[in-house]
Design an enzyme around this catalytic site. Sequence first.
Site, PDB file in Angstrom:
ATOM      1  N   LYS A  16       0.966  -1.181  -0.504  1.00  0.00           N
ATOM      2  CA  LYS A  16       0.067   0.223   0.049  1.00  0.00           C
ATOM      3  C   LYS A  16       0.640   1.381  -0.177  1.00  0.00           C
ATOM      4  O   LYS A  16      -0.040   2.220   0.104  1.00  0.00           O
ATOM      5  CB  LYS A  16      -1.387  -0.052   0.826  1.00  0.00           C
ATOM      6  CG  LYS A  16      -2.301  -1.263   0.759  1.00  0.00           C
ATOM      7  CD  LYS A  16      -3.437  -0.981   2.263  1.00  0.00           C
ATOM      8  CE  LYS A  16      -4.382  -2.242   2.170  1.00  0.00           C
ATOM      9  NZ  LYS A  16      -4.947  -1.958   3.101  1.00  0.00           N
ATOM     10  N   ILE A  69       0.032  -3.584  19.743  1.00  0.00           N
ATOM     11  CA  ILE A  69      -2.180  -3.026  20.617  1.00  0.00           C
ATOM     12  C   ILE A  69      -2.072  -5.136  19.815  1.00  0.00           C
ATOM     13  O   ILE A  69      -2.631  -5.136  20.963  1.00  0.00           O
ATOM     14  CB  ILE A  69      -2.189  -2.201  19.642  1.00  0.00           C
ATOM     15  CG1 ILE A  69      -1.846  -0.816  19.733  1.00  0.00           C
ATOM     16  CG2 ILE A  69      -3.890  -2.608  20.507  1.00  0.00           C
ATOM     17  CD1 ILE A  69      -1.796  -0.483  20.688  1.00  0.00           C
ATOM     18  N   THR A  70      -1.667  -5.174  19.241  1.00  0.00           N
ATOM     19  CA  THR A  70      -2.465  -7.022  19.078  1.00  0.00           C
ATOM     20  C   THR A  70      -2.389  -7.580  20.002  1.00  0.00           C
ATOM     21  O   THR A  70      -1.700  -8.058  20.257  1.00  0.00           O
ATOM     22  CB  THR A  70      -1.560  -7.772  17.474  1.00  0.00           C
ATOM     23  OG1 THR A  70      -0.919  -6.494  16.810  1.00  0.00           O
ATOM     24  CG2 THR A  70      -2.390  -9.260  16.817  1.00  0.00           C
ATOM     25  N   GLU A  71      -3.523  -8.373  19.507  1.00  0.00           N
ATOM     26  CA  GLU A  71      -4.178  -9.594  20.564  1.00  0.00           C
ATOM     27  C   GLU A  71      -4.049 -10.708  19.873  1.00  0.00           C
ATOM     28  O   GLU A  71      -4.340 -10.464  18.969  1.00  0.00           O
ATOM     29  CB  GLU A  71      -5.592  -9.269  21.097  1.00  0.00           C
ATOM     30  CG  GLU A  71      -5.941 -10.116  22.311  1.00  0.00           C
ATOM     31  CD  GLU A  71      -7.300  -9.608  23.277  1.00  0.00           C
ATOM     32  OE1 GLU A  71      -7.594 -10.146  23.842  1.00  0.00           O
ATOM     33  OE2 GLU A  71      -7.951  -8.665  22.436  1.00  0.00           O
ATOM     34  N   TYR A 132      -8.433   2.854  32.181  1.00  0.00           N
ATOM     35  CA  TYR A 132      -9.385   3.886  31.340  1.00  0.00           C
ATOM     36  C   TYR A 132      -9.901   4.006  33.096  1.00  0.00           C
ATOM     37  O   TYR A 132     -10.260   5.387  32.853  1.00  0.00           O
ATOM     38  CB  TYR A 132     -10.038   4.246  30.154  1.00  0.00           C
ATOM     39  CG  TYR A 132      -9.404   3.473  29.899  1.00  0.00           C
ATOM     40  CD1 TYR A 132      -8.039   3.474  28.821  1.00  0.00           C
ATOM     41  CD2 TYR A 132     -10.562   2.765  28.430  1.00  0.00           C
ATOM     42  CE1 TYR A 132      -7.560   2.248  27.985  1.00  0.00           C
ATOM     43  CE2 TYR A 132      -9.743   1.628  27.228  1.00  0.00           C
ATOM     44  CZ  TYR A 132      -8.556   1.340  27.060  1.00  0.00           C
ATOM     45  OH  TYR A 132      -7.717   1.571  26.287  1.00  0.00           O
ATOM     46  N   GLU A 182      -4.085  -8.344  37.799  1.00  0.00           N
ATOM     47  CA  GLU A 182      -5.233  -9.690  37.120  1.00  0.00           C
ATOM     48  C   GLU A 182      -5.215 -11.095  37.655  1.00  0.00           C
ATOM     49  O   GLU A 182      -3.477 -11.031  38.295  1.00  0.00           O
ATOM     50  CB  GLU A 182      -6.173  -9.512  35.974  1.00  0.00           C
ATOM     51  CG  GLU A 182      -5.321  -9.872  34.776  1.00  0.00           C
ATOM     52  CD  GLU A 182      -5.796  -9.479  33.067  1.00  0.00           C
ATOM     53  OE1 GLU A 182      -6.218  -8.768  33.386  1.00  0.00           O
ATOM     54  OE2 GLU A 182      -5.193  -9.810  32.044  1.00  0.00           O
ATOM     55  N   HIS A 221      -8.793 -11.664  28.915  1.00  0.00           N
ATOM     56  CA  HIS A 221      -6.701 -12.132  28.370  1.00  0.00           C
ATOM     57  C   HIS A 221      -6.433 -13.495  28.501  1.00  0.00           C
ATOM     58  O   HIS A 221      -6.871 -13.821  29.491  1.00  0.00           O
ATOM     59  CB  HIS A 221      -6.322 -11.075  29.158  1.00  0.00           C
ATOM     60  CG  HIS A 221      -6.426  -9.214  28.888  1.00  0.00           C
ATOM     61  ND1 HIS A 221      -5.720  -9.130  30.141  1.00  0.00           N
ATOM     62  CD2 HIS A 221      -7.176  -9.290  28.167  1.00  0.00           C
ATOM     63  CE1 HIS A 221      -6.383  -7.731  30.180  1.00  0.00           C
ATOM     64  NE2 HIS A 221      -6.880  -7.972  28.639  1.00  0.00           N
TER      65      HIS A 221
END
Length: 261
Positions: A16, A69-71, A132, A182, A221
Site C-alpha cells: 500500500k 496493540i495486537t491481541e 481508563y 489481574e 486475557h
Amino acid sequence: MLQYGTKIVAGVTPGKGGMSVQGVPVFDTVEEAKRRFKADASIIFVPAPFAKDAALEAIASNLNPVVMITEGIPVKDEVQLMEIAKRKNTTVIGPNTPGIITPAECKLGIMPGHVFKPGRIGLISRSGTLTYEIAASLTNANLGQTTCLGIGGDPVVGLTFVDVLEMFRSDPQTSAIAMIGEIGGNAEEKAAEYIMDTKYPKPVAAYIAGRAAPPGKRMGHAGAIIMGKTGTAETKINALRNAGVKIALRPSDIAAHLKSQ
C-alpha cells in the site's frame, strides 16, 4: 493519536506504499519510512499471525519503543520476539496492550485521551478498560497522571511491573504508583517481591481484577487464567499487602488510597 498531538510521521503496510491515511504517507517497508522520516517509535496494529514479523522489522530499523496493540499473538512468537528485543535492547510494550500515554503530551495507543490529565501518579496496568476507569477516577480526584501504560494481558510481555516500577522510581514527577493487576501468572507477586526487597520509596496502591474467577477459566486475557493454586487473586493480594501496598477492593478505591499519601 494525531488528534491528541502525537507526531505520526508514516504508516507501513506492504503493498500500500504511496497511499496516505489522514494525511499520513504510507510506505511498503519500515526501512523506506525511516529513510524518509526521522522516527523514534513504532506502534503495531498488525493481525496476530504477522505481528511478530512487523515487530522484528521495527526492531531492525532501531525503532524504540515498539508498542504492540495486537491481541492473540501465538505464545511461541512472543517468546522469540522478546528474546530478540532483549538482545537489541529494544523496549517492547505489550503485546495486547492499550498503549502508553503521557497526558497532554503524547499517546501511542488506543486509550481515550480525555480521561487523562497531567498529574503526579504513575499508572501500570495489565488491563485496558480498567486503565481508563482508574485514570478517570485519578483525574476526578485531581491527582492526575505522569505516564500510564498497559504492560499487556498476555502470558509473555515485554515490559513487566518490575521494569516500570523501576522507571517510576527515578522519575521526579511521579510521587505515587497505581498498579492494576489481574489473575494469572506471577507478575504481581514479583512486583511485591521487588517492592519489599528494594524498600520501594514511593507509595503504591493496587487493584487485582478477577477475584471471583473460577479456577481453570480464562477471564478475558490470555494471561488471566488460574492454574492450580498459583495466580489467584488471593495470592497476589496477600503478596502485595505484605509488601506494604494498599489494596483497593474496588477500582475507585485506588484514588482514595493515593489521595491520602
